[in-house]
Design a protein around this motif. Structure first.
Motif, PDB file in Angstrom:
ATOM      1  N   SER A  67     -11.235  45.260  23.341  1.00 26.13           N
ATOM      2  CA  SER A  67     -10.215  44.768  22.412  1.00 26.13           C
ATOM      3  C   SER A  67     -10.316  43.254  22.293  1.00 26.13           C
ATOM      4  O   SER A  67      -9.678  42.515  23.054  1.00 26.13           O
ATOM      5  CB  SER A  67      -8.817  45.159  22.895  1.00 26.13           C
ATOM      6  N   PRO A  68     -11.132  42.744  21.353  1.00 24.84           N
ATOM      7  CA  PRO A  68     -11.299  41.299  21.221  1.00 24.84           C
ATOM      8  C   PRO A  68      -9.976  40.552  21.043  1.00 24.84           C
ATOM      9  O   PRO A  68      -9.831  39.439  21.564  1.00 24.84           O
ATOM     10  CB  PRO A  68     -12.187  41.160  19.976  1.00 24.84           C
ATOM     11  N   SER A  69      -9.020  41.145  20.342  1.00 24.94           N
ATOM     12  CA  SER A  69      -7.756  40.449  20.127  1.00 24.94           C
ATOM     13  C   SER A  69      -7.011  40.233  21.443  1.00 24.94           C
ATOM     14  O   SER A  69      -6.386  39.184  21.648  1.00 24.94           O
ATOM     15  CB  SER A  69      -6.874  41.227  19.146  1.00 24.94           C
ATOM     16  N   SER A  70      -7.084  41.208  22.344  1.00 30.30           N
ATOM     17  CA  SER A  70      -6.404  41.039  23.640  1.00 30.30           C
ATOM     18  C   SER A  70      -7.107  39.981  24.479  1.00 30.30           C
ATOM     19  O   SER A  70      -6.466  39.229  25.223  1.00 30.30           O
ATOM     20  CB  SER A  70      -6.360  42.375  24.396  1.00 30.30           C
ATOM     21  N   LEU A  71      -8.433  39.881  24.349  1.00 27.14           N
ATOM     22  CA  LEU A  71      -9.178  38.860  25.080  1.00 27.14           C
ATOM     23  C   LEU A  71      -8.895  37.469  24.507  1.00 27.14           C
ATOM     24  O   LEU A  71      -8.766  36.494  25.256  1.00 27.14           O
ATOM     25  CB  LEU A  71     -10.670  39.163  25.025  1.00 27.14           C
ATOM     26  N   ASP A  72      -8.792  37.379  23.193  1.00 25.82           N
ATOM     27  CA  ASP A  72      -8.454  36.108  22.557  1.00 25.82           C
ATOM     28  C   ASP A  72      -7.090  35.614  23.047  1.00 25.82           C
ATOM     29  O   ASP A  72      -6.924  34.433  23.373  1.00 25.82           O
ATOM     30  CB  ASP A  72      -8.414  36.261  21.032  1.00 25.82           C
ATOM     31  N   ALA A  73      -6.138  36.532  23.095  1.00 23.65           N
ATOM     32  CA  ALA A  73      -4.789  36.160  23.536  1.00 23.65           C
ATOM     33  C   ALA A  73      -4.788  35.721  24.996  1.00 23.65           C
ATOM     34  O   ALA A  73      -4.115  34.749  25.371  1.00 23.65           O
ATOM     35  CB  ALA A  73      -3.836  37.342  23.332  1.00 23.65           C
ATOM     36  N   MET A  74      -5.536  36.420  25.822  1.00 24.23           N
ATOM     37  CA  MET A  74      -5.612  36.066  27.242  1.00 24.23           C
ATOM     38  C   MET A  74      -6.253  34.691  27.433  1.00 24.23           C
ATOM     39  O   MET A  74      -5.730  33.847  28.173  1.00 24.23           O
ATOM     40  CB  MET A  74      -6.411  37.128  27.997  1.00 24.23           C
ATOM     41  N   CYS A  75      -7.371  34.444  26.768  1.00 20.73           N
ATOM     42  CA  CYS A  75      -8.074  33.174  26.937  1.00 20.73           C
ATOM     43  C   CYS A  75      -7.248  31.992  26.443  1.00 20.73           C
ATOM     44  O   CYS A  75      -7.345  30.891  26.989  1.00 20.73           O
ATOM     45  CB  CYS A  75      -9.415  33.217  26.208  1.00 20.73           C
ATOM     46  N   ALA A  76      -6.431  32.214  25.428  1.00 22.74           N
ATOM     47  CA  ALA A  76      -5.604  31.136  24.885  1.00 22.74           C
ATOM     48  C   ALA A  76      -4.537  30.676  25.869  1.00 22.74           C
ATOM     49  O   ALA A  76      -3.979  29.585  25.718  1.00 22.74           O
ATOM     50  CB  ALA A  76      -4.945  31.589  23.584  1.00 22.74           C
ATOM     51  N   ARG A  77      -4.275  31.478  26.906  1.00 25.66           N
ATOM     52  CA  ARG A  77      -3.190  31.175  27.847  1.00 25.66           C
ATOM     53  C   ARG A  77      -3.667  30.483  29.117  1.00 25.66           C
ATOM     54  O   ARG A  77      -2.843  30.057  29.930  1.00 25.66           O
ATOM     55  CB  ARG A  77      -2.453  32.465  28.224  1.00 25.66           C
ATOM     56  N   THR A  78      -4.978  30.376  29.330  1.00 21.00           N
ATOM     57  CA  THR A  78      -5.466  29.897  30.627  1.00 21.00           C
ATOM     58  C   THR A  78      -6.555  28.848  30.507  1.00 21.00           C
ATOM     59  O   THR A  78      -7.287  28.808  29.506  1.00 21.00           O
ATOM     60  CB  THR A  78      -5.977  31.087  31.468  1.00 21.00           C
ATOM     61  N   GLN A  79      -6.663  28.003  31.534  1.00 21.49           N
ATOM     62  CA  GLN A  79      -7.749  27.040  31.589  1.00 21.49           C
ATOM     63  C   GLN A  79      -9.066  27.713  31.985  1.00 21.49           C
ATOM     64  O   GLN A  79     -10.125  27.336  31.510  1.00 21.49           O
ATOM     65  CB  GLN A  79      -7.434  25.937  32.611  1.00 21.49           C
ATOM     66  N   VAL A  80      -8.965  28.711  32.902  1.00 20.79           N
ATOM     67  CA  VAL A  80     -10.160  29.367  33.431  1.00 20.79           C
ATOM     68  C   VAL A  80      -9.936  30.871  33.445  1.00 20.79           C
ATOM     69  O   VAL A  80      -8.871  31.337  33.864  1.00 20.79           O
ATOM     70  CB  VAL A  80     -10.472  28.896  34.871  1.00 20.79           C
ATOM     71  N   VAL A  81     -10.936  31.623  32.988  1.00 24.02           N
ATOM     72  CA  VAL A  81     -10.921  33.076  33.152  1.00 24.02           C
ATOM     73  C   VAL A  81     -12.046  33.442  34.108  1.00 24.02           C
ATOM     74  O   VAL A  81     -13.191  33.030  33.937  1.00 24.02           O
ATOM     75  CB  VAL A  81     -11.049  33.829  31.812  1.00 24.02           C
ATOM     76  N   CYS A  82     -11.676  34.182  35.146  1.00 26.40           N
ATOM     77  CA  CYS A  82     -12.608  34.604  36.192  1.00 26.40           C
ATOM     78  C   CYS A  82     -12.775  36.113  36.055  1.00 26.40           C
ATOM     79  O   CYS A  82     -11.822  36.867  36.281  1.00 26.40           O
ATOM     80  CB  CYS A  82     -12.030  34.225  37.548  1.00 26.40           C
TER      81      CYS A  82
END
Length: 416
Positions: A67-82
Motif C-alpha cells: 500500500s504505497p499510500s500507507s507508506l507515504d503517510a508513515m514516512c511523512a511522520r518520521t525522520q528515519v524509517v528502519c
C-alpha cells in the motif's frame, strides 16, 4: 526536520524487527520518539507489551508494503524509517521510493544485489533531491565489511602511509544461527538468477558502483573471485593455512566497492577487495576444509535454484519469521579482521568484534545504532544524500556508537 517521530520500526512484528525494537527500548535515550509499524495493529500492540515499560506509550502505525499510500503517510511522520521487512526484492521497493520522496532517512538489512541496484536506479536521484539518506545493509551484512575497509582508509590517511592496494576481510570467528528471512532472500535471488540479465548483474563485481542507470561493465577477473580458496600468507605474512570463501562475499564486496565509488576512489587506484573465512591454520587440513566450503556453498546455491531440490531443503531450513532462541542469541559472537598493504609497503589491519549472534543480537545493535545515528546525530553526519552505504552515510559517527555499545572497532599498523 519537524517530524512527529525520530524513528519508526517497520516490520516490528517480525523476528528481527522485534529484536531491533527491544534494543531501542533498552538503549535509546528516553527522549527519543519511536513508533512501531506493521500490517496488524493487534500484533503490534502485543509486541509493544513485550518490550517493557519504556515502550508503553510508543504509537502504533498500520502500514503495508503493498500500500504505497500507507507508506507515504508513515514516512511523512518520521525522520528515519528502519525496516526489517524482507525479502526486500519482494517487499522493499515501495518503501524506498516513499522514503526518498519524503526526504526521510532509511535503513534496512538487505543482502540482495538486485534490490540495491534497483534502488540506485529508481531512488538515488529522488533521494539526492529530497536530502534523504537511503542506507542499505546496516546489519552483519554489511557493517563489519564496510566499516572495516573505511577505518583502514581513514587510519592510513592519518598516517600519511599512501593508499590501499589488495585488501581482504577474514572472518576469524563466527558463531550464530541462520535466519528464516535470510533463507527466504536466497530463495528469491536463486529464482531471479534464472534470468540471464539478473545473473549477469549478480556476478558483476561492480554491480553497485555507478549512479542511476550507470552500472559499470566489469570483467569477472577485475576483482578477486568470491568463490576461490585463498593462501592465507598472501593476505598477510602473519596468517597460516588456506582461507575459505565467505558465503556473503558476493554481496558484501559490492557494498565496499560502492563506498569507494561514492568516496571518489579514495581507497586507492590499486584497491582490490575480497572476503574470506578462517577454517584453521593447519596447511593440509585448512586446504581440505576450504575446498569443502567452496563446493558446499556452490552446491547449496545450485540446489536452491532448482525447484525439486529447493522443496526438499524447504522442509529443513528455517522458515520466514523464525530464529534461534535467546540462549543461542546470547552465546553467539563474531570477529572480522581486514588486512591491507599500502602503496608505500606498510601493512595495516582493522578489526570488529562483538558478542551475540551476528545475524540477530549483534545485527539488532548495528541496525538500532544506525537508526539512532541518522535520527539524533544529524549535525555530525557527512553532508551526503542519495542511495548510500553505512560507511559513507555515517562513517565515524556509527563507529563511535558501536564502540559505545560494546563493539570493538579498531585499526592499527602491523609491524614486521
Amino acid at each position: 526536520m519537524s517530524r512527529e517521530f525520530d524513528v519508526v520500526v517497520f516490520g516490528a512484528t517480525g523476528f528481527v524487527g522485534e529484536l531491533t525494537a527491544q534494543y531501542l527500548a533498552d538503549h535509546a535515550p528516553a527522549s527519543t520518539r519511536i513508533a512501531l509499524a506493521g500490517r496488524s495493529e493487534t500484533k503490534l500492540a502485543a509486541v509493544r507489551r513485550r518490550l517493557g515499560e519504556r515502550a508503553r506509550d510508543w504509537p502504533l502505525i498500520v502500514a503495508d508494503s503493498d500500500s504505497p499510500s500507507s507508506l507515504d503517510a508513515m514516512c511523512a511522520r518520521t525522520q528515519v524509517v528502519c525496516t526489517t521487512v524482507g525479502p526486500y526484492l519482494r517487499y522493499g521497493e515501495n518503501l524506498v521510493i516513499a522514503a526518498a520522496t519524503a526526504g526521510t532517512d532509511y535503513v534496512d538489512l538487505t543482502g540482495e544485489v538486485p534490490f540495491v541496484r534497483h534502488s540506485i536506479d529508481k531512488a538515488d536521484e529522488l533521494a539526492t533531491a529530497s536530502g534523504a539518506r537511503i542506507v542499505h545493509s546496516c546489519g552483519f551484512d554489511s557493517v563489519p565489511s564496510d566499516l572495516g575497509a573505511y577505518l583502514l582508509h581513514r587510519t592510513i590517511a592519518e598516517d600519511g602511509a599512501g593508499e590501499m592496494t589488495d585488501t581482504t576481510m577474514v572472518v576469524t570467528s563466527l558463531r550464530g544461527g541462520v535466519s528464516g528471512g535470510t533463507v527466504d532472500s536466497v530463495r528469491v535471488i536463486a529464482e531471479m538468477a534464472k534470468d540471464a540479465e539478473t545473473r549477469s548483474l549478480i556476478m558483476n563485481p561492480q554491480a553497485l558502483s555507478g549512479g542511476s542507470g550507470e552500472t559499470p561493465r566489469a570483467g569477472l577477473n577485475s576483482e578477486p573471485s568470491d568463490m576461490t580458496p585463498v593462501d592465507a600468507k598472501k593476505v598477510d605474512p602473519s596468517l597460516r593455512g588456506t582461507l575459505a570463501p565467505f558465503f556473503m562475499s558476493s554481496y558484501n564486496t559490492r557494498v565496499v566497492r560502492r563506498s569507494n565509488y561514492l568516496l571518489d576512489g579514495a581507497y586507492g587506484d590499486a584497491f582490490r577487495y575480497q572476503e574470506t573465512m578462517s577454517v584453521g591454520g593447519v596447511p593440509g587440513l585448512s586446504a581440505a576444509l576450504a575446498g569443502i566450503v567452496t563446493v558446499g556453498t556452490g552446491a547449496f546455491l545450485g540446489a536452491m535454484s532448482f525447484a525439486p531440490t529447493r522443496k526438499v531443503l524447504d522442509m529443513v531450513l528455517p522458515k520466514p519469521g523464525s530464529g534461534p532462541g535467546e540462549k543461542s542469541r546470547e552465546t553467539g559472537n563474531f570477529v572480522t579482521q581486514t588486512f591491507t598493504t599500502t602503496t608505500t609497503g606498510r601493512r595495516y589491519r582493522s578489526q570488529m568484534r562483538a558478542h551475540g549472534d551476528p545475524g540477530y543480537k549483534a545485527t539488532a545493535v548495528m541496525l538500532g545504532e544506525a537508526s539512532l545515528a541518522l535520527a539524533l546525530d544529524r549535525d555530525r553526519l557527512p553532508d551526503r544524500a542519495g542511495v548510500l552505504t553505512p560507511a559513507v552515510a555515517m562513517g565515524d559517527v556509527l563507529i563511535d556508537r558501536l564502540q559505545a555499545a560494546g563493539f570493538v572497532v579498531e585499526a592499527h599498523e602491523l609491524k614486521a
